[in-house]
Scaffold this motif. Structure first.
Motif, PDB file in Angstrom:
ATOM      1  N   LEU A  73       0.827  -1.196   0.000  1.00  0.00           N
ATOM      2  CA  LEU A  73       0.000   0.000   0.000  1.00  0.00           C
ATOM      3  C   LEU A  73       0.863   1.249   0.000  1.00  0.00           C
ATOM      4  O   LEU A  73       2.007   1.236   0.462  1.00  0.00           O
ATOM      5  CB  LEU A  73      -0.894   0.021   1.239  1.00  0.00           C
ATOM      6  CG  LEU A  73      -1.758  -1.210   1.498  1.00  0.00           C
ATOM      7  CD1 LEU A  73      -2.502  -1.043   2.819  1.00  0.00           C
ATOM      8  CD2 LEU A  73      -2.729  -1.450   0.360  1.00  0.00           C
ATOM      9  N   SER A  74       0.318   2.339  -0.507  1.00  0.00           N
ATOM     10  CA  SER A  74       1.005   3.624  -0.401  1.00  0.00           C
ATOM     11  C   SER A  74       0.940   4.112   1.040  1.00  0.00           C
ATOM     12  O   SER A  74      -0.120   4.094   1.673  1.00  0.00           O
ATOM     13  CB  SER A  74       0.358   4.656  -1.313  1.00  0.00           C
ATOM     14  OG  SER A  74       0.888   5.948  -1.066  1.00  0.00           O
ATOM     15  N   GLY A  75       2.091   4.553   1.552  1.00  0.00           N
ATOM     16  CA  GLY A  75       2.114   5.112   2.894  1.00  0.00           C
ATOM     17  C   GLY A  75       1.831   6.599   2.907  1.00  0.00           C
ATOM     18  O   GLY A  75       1.751   7.217   3.976  1.00  0.00           O
ATOM     19  N   GLY A  76       1.695   7.200   1.712  1.00  0.00           N
ATOM     20  CA  GLY A  76       1.451   8.635   1.599  1.00  0.00           C
ATOM     21  C   GLY A  76       2.567   9.341   0.849  1.00  0.00           C
ATOM     22  O   GLY A  76       2.371   9.813  -0.268  1.00  0.00           O
ATOM     23  N   PRO A  77       3.786   9.414   1.429  1.00  0.00           N
ATOM     24  CA  PRO A  77       4.893  10.079   0.738  1.00  0.00           C
ATOM     25  C   PRO A  77       5.309   9.304  -0.504  1.00  0.00           C
ATOM     26  O   PRO A  77       5.191   8.074  -0.567  1.00  0.00           O
ATOM     27  CB  PRO A  77       6.024  10.069   1.780  1.00  0.00           C
ATOM     28  CG  PRO A  77       5.339   9.874   3.090  1.00  0.00           C
ATOM     29  CD  PRO A  77       4.148   9.019   2.798  1.00  0.00           C
ATOM     30  N   PRO A  78       5.835   9.998  -1.530  1.00  0.00           N
ATOM     31  CA  PRO A  78       6.332   9.314  -2.721  1.00  0.00           C
ATOM     32  C   PRO A  78       7.693   8.683  -2.468  1.00  0.00           C
ATOM     33  O   PRO A  78       8.225   8.769  -1.346  1.00  0.00           O
ATOM     34  CB  PRO A  78       6.447  10.459  -3.738  1.00  0.00           C
ATOM     35  CG  PRO A  78       6.782  11.648  -2.884  1.00  0.00           C
ATOM     36  CD  PRO A  78       5.988  11.460  -1.616  1.00  0.00           C
ATOM     37  N   ARG A  79       8.257   8.074  -3.497  1.00  0.00           N
ATOM     38  CA  ARG A  79       9.606   7.532  -3.374  1.00  0.00           C
ATOM     39  C   ARG A  79      10.556   8.623  -2.879  1.00  0.00           C
ATOM     40  O   ARG A  79      10.580   9.734  -3.396  1.00  0.00           O
ATOM     41  CB  ARG A  79      10.098   7.026  -4.738  1.00  0.00           C
ATOM     42  CG  ARG A  79      11.575   6.685  -4.736  1.00  0.00           C
ATOM     43  CD  ARG A  79      12.052   5.930  -5.959  1.00  0.00           C
ATOM     44  NE  ARG A  79      11.544   6.400  -7.227  1.00  0.00           N
ATOM     45  CZ  ARG A  79      11.929   5.893  -8.412  1.00  0.00           C
ATOM     46  NH1 ARG A  79      12.825   4.941  -8.483  1.00  0.00           N
ATOM     47  NH2 ARG A  79      11.403   6.355  -9.525  1.00  0.00           N
ATOM     48  N   ASP A  80      11.324   8.293  -1.857  1.00  0.00           N
ATOM     49  CA  ASP A  80      12.300   9.202  -1.243  1.00  0.00           C
ATOM     50  C   ASP A  80      11.656  10.450  -0.637  1.00  0.00           C
ATOM     51  O   ASP A  80      12.353  11.403  -0.293  1.00  0.00           O
ATOM     52  CB  ASP A  80      13.398   9.620  -2.238  1.00  0.00           C
ATOM     53  CG  ASP A  80      14.260   8.438  -2.668  1.00  0.00           C
ATOM     54  OD1 ASP A  80      14.548   7.583  -1.815  1.00  0.00           O
ATOM     55  OD2 ASP A  80      14.633   8.365  -3.856  1.00  0.00           O
ATOM     56  N   ALA A  86      -5.333   0.099  17.193  1.00  0.00           N
ATOM     57  CA  ALA A  86      -4.972  -0.616  15.974  1.00  0.00           C
ATOM     58  C   ALA A  86      -3.917   0.177  15.207  1.00  0.00           C
ATOM     59  O   ALA A  86      -3.838   1.407  15.324  1.00  0.00           O
ATOM     60  CB  ALA A  86      -6.204  -0.817  15.096  1.00  0.00           C
ATOM     61  N   PRO A  87      -3.102  -0.495  14.399  1.00  0.00           N
ATOM     62  CA  PRO A  87      -2.052   0.186  13.640  1.00  0.00           C
ATOM     63  C   PRO A  87      -2.595   0.904  12.416  1.00  0.00           C
ATOM     64  O   PRO A  87      -3.769   0.764  12.043  1.00  0.00           O
ATOM     65  CB  PRO A  87      -1.129  -0.969  13.228  1.00  0.00           C
ATOM     66  CG  PRO A  87      -2.034  -2.162  13.169  1.00  0.00           C
ATOM     67  CD  PRO A  87      -3.049  -1.965  14.252  1.00  0.00           C
ATOM     68  N   PHE A  88      -1.716   1.635  11.780  1.00  0.00           N
ATOM     69  CA  PHE A  88      -2.036   2.428  10.600  1.00  0.00           C
ATOM     70  C   PHE A  88      -1.787   1.604   9.342  1.00  0.00           C
ATOM     71  O   PHE A  88      -0.757   0.937   9.210  1.00  0.00           O
ATOM     72  CB  PHE A  88      -1.157   3.677  10.596  1.00  0.00           C
ATOM     73  CG  PHE A  88      -1.347   4.583   9.407  1.00  0.00           C
ATOM     74  CD1 PHE A  88      -2.551   5.249   9.215  1.00  0.00           C
ATOM     75  CD2 PHE A  88      -0.328   4.784   8.489  1.00  0.00           C
ATOM     76  CE1 PHE A  88      -2.734   6.092   8.137  1.00  0.00           C
ATOM     77  CE2 PHE A  88      -0.491   5.636   7.402  1.00  0.00           C
ATOM     78  CZ  PHE A  88      -1.699   6.291   7.224  1.00  0.00           C
ATOM     79  N   LEU A  89      -2.765   1.612   8.425  1.00  0.00           N
ATOM     80  CA  LEU A  89      -2.627   0.935   7.134  1.00  0.00           C
ATOM     81  C   LEU A  89      -2.226  -0.534   7.273  1.00  0.00           C
ATOM     82  O   LEU A  89      -1.275  -1.013   6.649  1.00  0.00           O
ATOM     83  CB  LEU A  89      -1.627   1.680   6.236  1.00  0.00           C
ATOM     84  CG  LEU A  89      -2.115   2.999   5.632  1.00  0.00           C
ATOM     85  CD1 LEU A  89      -1.010   3.666   4.829  1.00  0.00           C
ATOM     86  CD2 LEU A  89      -3.341   2.780   4.750  1.00  0.00           C
ATOM     87  N   TYR A  90      -2.980  -1.240   8.083  1.00  0.00           N
ATOM     88  CA  TYR A  90      -2.735  -2.672   8.275  1.00  0.00           C
ATOM     89  C   TYR A  90      -4.029  -3.424   8.024  1.00  0.00           C
ATOM     90  O   TYR A  90      -5.071  -3.075   8.578  1.00  0.00           O
ATOM     91  CB  TYR A  90      -2.231  -2.942   9.692  1.00  0.00           C
ATOM     92  CG  TYR A  90      -2.010  -4.404   9.984  1.00  0.00           C
ATOM     93  CD1 TYR A  90      -0.951  -5.093   9.399  1.00  0.00           C
ATOM     94  CD2 TYR A  90      -2.870  -5.100  10.838  1.00  0.00           C
ATOM     95  CE1 TYR A  90      -0.753  -6.445   9.668  1.00  0.00           C
ATOM     96  CE2 TYR A  90      -2.674  -6.448  11.111  1.00  0.00           C
ATOM     97  CZ  TYR A  90      -1.614  -7.114  10.521  1.00  0.00           C
ATOM     98  OH  TYR A  90      -1.406  -8.446  10.778  1.00  0.00           O
ATOM     99  N   ARG A  91      -3.963  -4.469   7.185  1.00  0.00           N
ATOM    100  CA  ARG A  91      -5.172  -5.216   6.814  1.00  0.00           C
ATOM    101  C   ARG A  91      -5.123  -6.676   7.264  1.00  0.00           C
ATOM    102  O   ARG A  91      -6.010  -7.452   6.933  1.00  0.00           O
ATOM    103  CB  ARG A  91      -5.353  -5.169   5.294  1.00  0.00           C
ATOM    104  CG  ARG A  91      -5.582  -3.770   4.733  1.00  0.00           C
ATOM    105  CD  ARG A  91      -5.661  -3.809   3.222  1.00  0.00           C
ATOM    106  NE  ARG A  91      -5.995  -2.507   2.648  1.00  0.00           N
ATOM    107  CZ  ARG A  91      -6.011  -2.251   1.343  1.00  0.00           C
ATOM    108  NH1 ARG A  91      -5.701  -3.207   0.474  1.00  0.00           N
ATOM    109  NH2 ARG A  91      -6.329  -1.057   0.889  1.00  0.00           N
ATOM    110  N   GLY A  92      -4.089  -7.057   7.977  1.00  0.00           N
ATOM    111  CA  GLY A  92      -3.912  -8.456   8.323  1.00  0.00           C
ATOM    112  C   GLY A  92      -4.627  -8.866   9.591  1.00  0.00           C
ATOM    113  O   GLY A  92      -5.379  -8.105  10.208  1.00  0.00           O
ATOM    114  N   ASP A  93      -4.365 -10.104   9.987  1.00  0.00           N
ATOM    115  CA  ASP A  93      -4.935 -10.651  11.220  1.00  0.00           C
ATOM    116  C   ASP A  93      -4.162 -10.134  12.432  1.00  0.00           C
ATOM    117  O   ASP A  93      -3.029  -9.658  12.319  1.00  0.00           O
ATOM    118  CB  ASP A  93      -4.856 -12.181  11.194  1.00  0.00           C
ATOM    119  CG  ASP A  93      -5.709 -12.781  10.088  1.00  0.00           C
ATOM    120  OD1 ASP A  93      -6.751 -12.185   9.752  1.00  0.00           O
ATOM    121  OD2 ASP A  93      -5.319 -13.845   9.566  1.00  0.00           O
TER     122      ASP A  93
END
Length: 296
Positions: free
Chosen positions: A20-27, A194-201
Motif C-alpha cells: 500500500l502507499s504510505g502517503g509520501p512518494p519515493r524518497d 490498531a495500527p495504521f494501514l494494516y489489513r492483516g490478522d
C-alpha cells in the motif's frame, strides 16, 4: 505501481495487493546518505531517556538517535569497514541494522513510500528491487529472494550510551532545520487500538500494539512480550532476554523526550549479543503467524 520505477515487477514473492502507499512518494522520506556525527559528550539535543540505536562493529561503536531516524528511516553508513543500513520503521517500532553487501556488491537504500503489513518497504538504488525492512528480504525486483545479513544492535537510552562511550560518534542531522528533530510526528501512536494501514490478522493472546521482543535466531524466531520480560526476563533455547529500565517511547508524547518509560532489552547467547528488535505484536504476528507469542 510502476510510477517510473525501473524495478523488474515480473519477479515478486508477494501479492502486489499487500503493498500500500504510505502517503509520501519515493524518497519523500529521505534516507541519510552522508551521515554526520558528533561526540556523545557534546550532544545537547538528545535527552537522557531518549532511545538511540547502539551499534558496535569491528571495534567501533556509534549511536543513532530515533529522533533523527524517525524523519529519515534509513541511514546508509560504514562502520568498522562494514557498509550498513541502519533502519527504523516508526509504524512498526522496528529498529534493525543490516549489512548492505549482497553477492559482493554494496547496495544503497532509500524509501519507496510503500508499506506492507504497515512496515517500511525499502529499495536499493542499484537494481531498484524492493526490500521488506522487517525481514531484510527482497520481495520485488531483480534481487527477489535475496536476504540482507542482520547485524546485532540494540536500543539503549542516550544517557546509558553517553556514560559508556562519551567520545563515541552520535548521528546528528545534516541540517538541523530540515525537520523538527526531537518531535514525534506519530504522537500517541503506540497507544492506539490498531495500527495504521494494516489489513492483516491480529494475534489472539495479546493486544495488537503491545510491544514484543523478536529474537532473530537464524531459524524460527523467539517472540515474547516485553511485559513478560519486564516481570522477570526470559530464557529460551539458550537465548537470554533481560529487561533494562529507563528508555522513553519514541511514539508516545509529542516530544520524544517526554515519552513514557517503556524500557528496552538486552539479548545474548553464550555471552554474545544477538540480533533482535522490540516491535509491536501485530507486526510479529503478520510476518511470523506460525510462531506463538509468549505472553505468560
Amino acid at each position: 505501481m510502476r510510477e517510473g520505477w525501473k524495478t523488474d515487477f515480473s519477479r515478486t514473492l508477494v501479492d502486489f495487493g499487500e503493498i500500500l502507499s504510505g502517503g509520501p512518494p519515493r524518497d519523500g522520506i529521505p534516507s541519510i546518505d552522508d551521515p554526520q556525527f558528533a561526540p556523545a559528550r557534546g550532544i545537547g539535543t538528545v535527552a537522557d531517556r531518549e532511545p538511540v540505536i547502539r551499534l558496535a562493529v569491528g571495534g567501533k561503536v556509534r549511536a543513532y538517535p530515533l529522533q533523527v531516524l524517525t524523519w529519515h528511516e534509513i541511514a546508509n553508513d560504514v562502520i568498522g569497514g562494514v557498509p550498513v543500513a541502519v533502519t527504523y520503521c516508526p509504524l512498526c517500532n522496528a529498529a534493525i541494522v543490516f549489512d548492505r553487501r549482497v553477492d559482493g556488491r554494496t547496495l544503497d537504500f532509500g524509501t519507496t513510500g510503500k508499506l506492507r503489513n504497515s512496515d517500511l518497504v525499502m529499495y536499493d538504488r542499484q537494481t531498484e528491487s524492493w526490500w521488506q525492512q522487517f525481514t531484510g528480504e527482497a520481495i520485488v525486483g531483480a534481487l527477489t529472494g535475496k536476504s540482507l545479513k542482520l547485524i546485532p544492535s540494540r536500543i539503549v537510552s542516550f544517557r546509558a550510551f553517553r556514560e559508556e562511550h562519551p567520545e563515541a560518534p552520535v548521528l546528528v542531522p545534516n541540517d538541523p532545520k530540515m525537520r523538527p528533530y526531537g518531535r514525534n510526528p506519530y504522537a500517541g501512536y503506540d497507544q492506539r487500538a490498531a495500527p495504521f494501514l494494516y489489513r492483516g490478522d491480529y494475534p489472539s493472546n495479546i493486544l495488537a500494539m503491545e510491544r514484543v521482543v523478536v529474537v532473530r535466531t537464524g531459524g524460527e524466531p523467539i517472540i515474547v512480550s516485553l511485559e513478560k520480560v519486564r516481570n522477570g526476563g526470559h530464557v529460551a533455547r539458550g537465548y537470554e532476554i533481560s529487561y533494562v529500565d529507563g528508555v522513553a517511547s519514541a511514539l508516545d508524547a509529542t516530544e520524544i523526550a517526554e515519552g513514557r518509560n517503556v524500557g528496552t532489552v538486552e539479548v545474548t547467547k553464550d555471552g554474545q549479543a544477538v540480533a533482535h528488535d522490540v516491535t509491536f505484536a501485530f507486526v510479529a504476528h503478520a510476518f511470523h503467524p506460525e510462531v506463538p507469542i509468549v505472553n505468560e
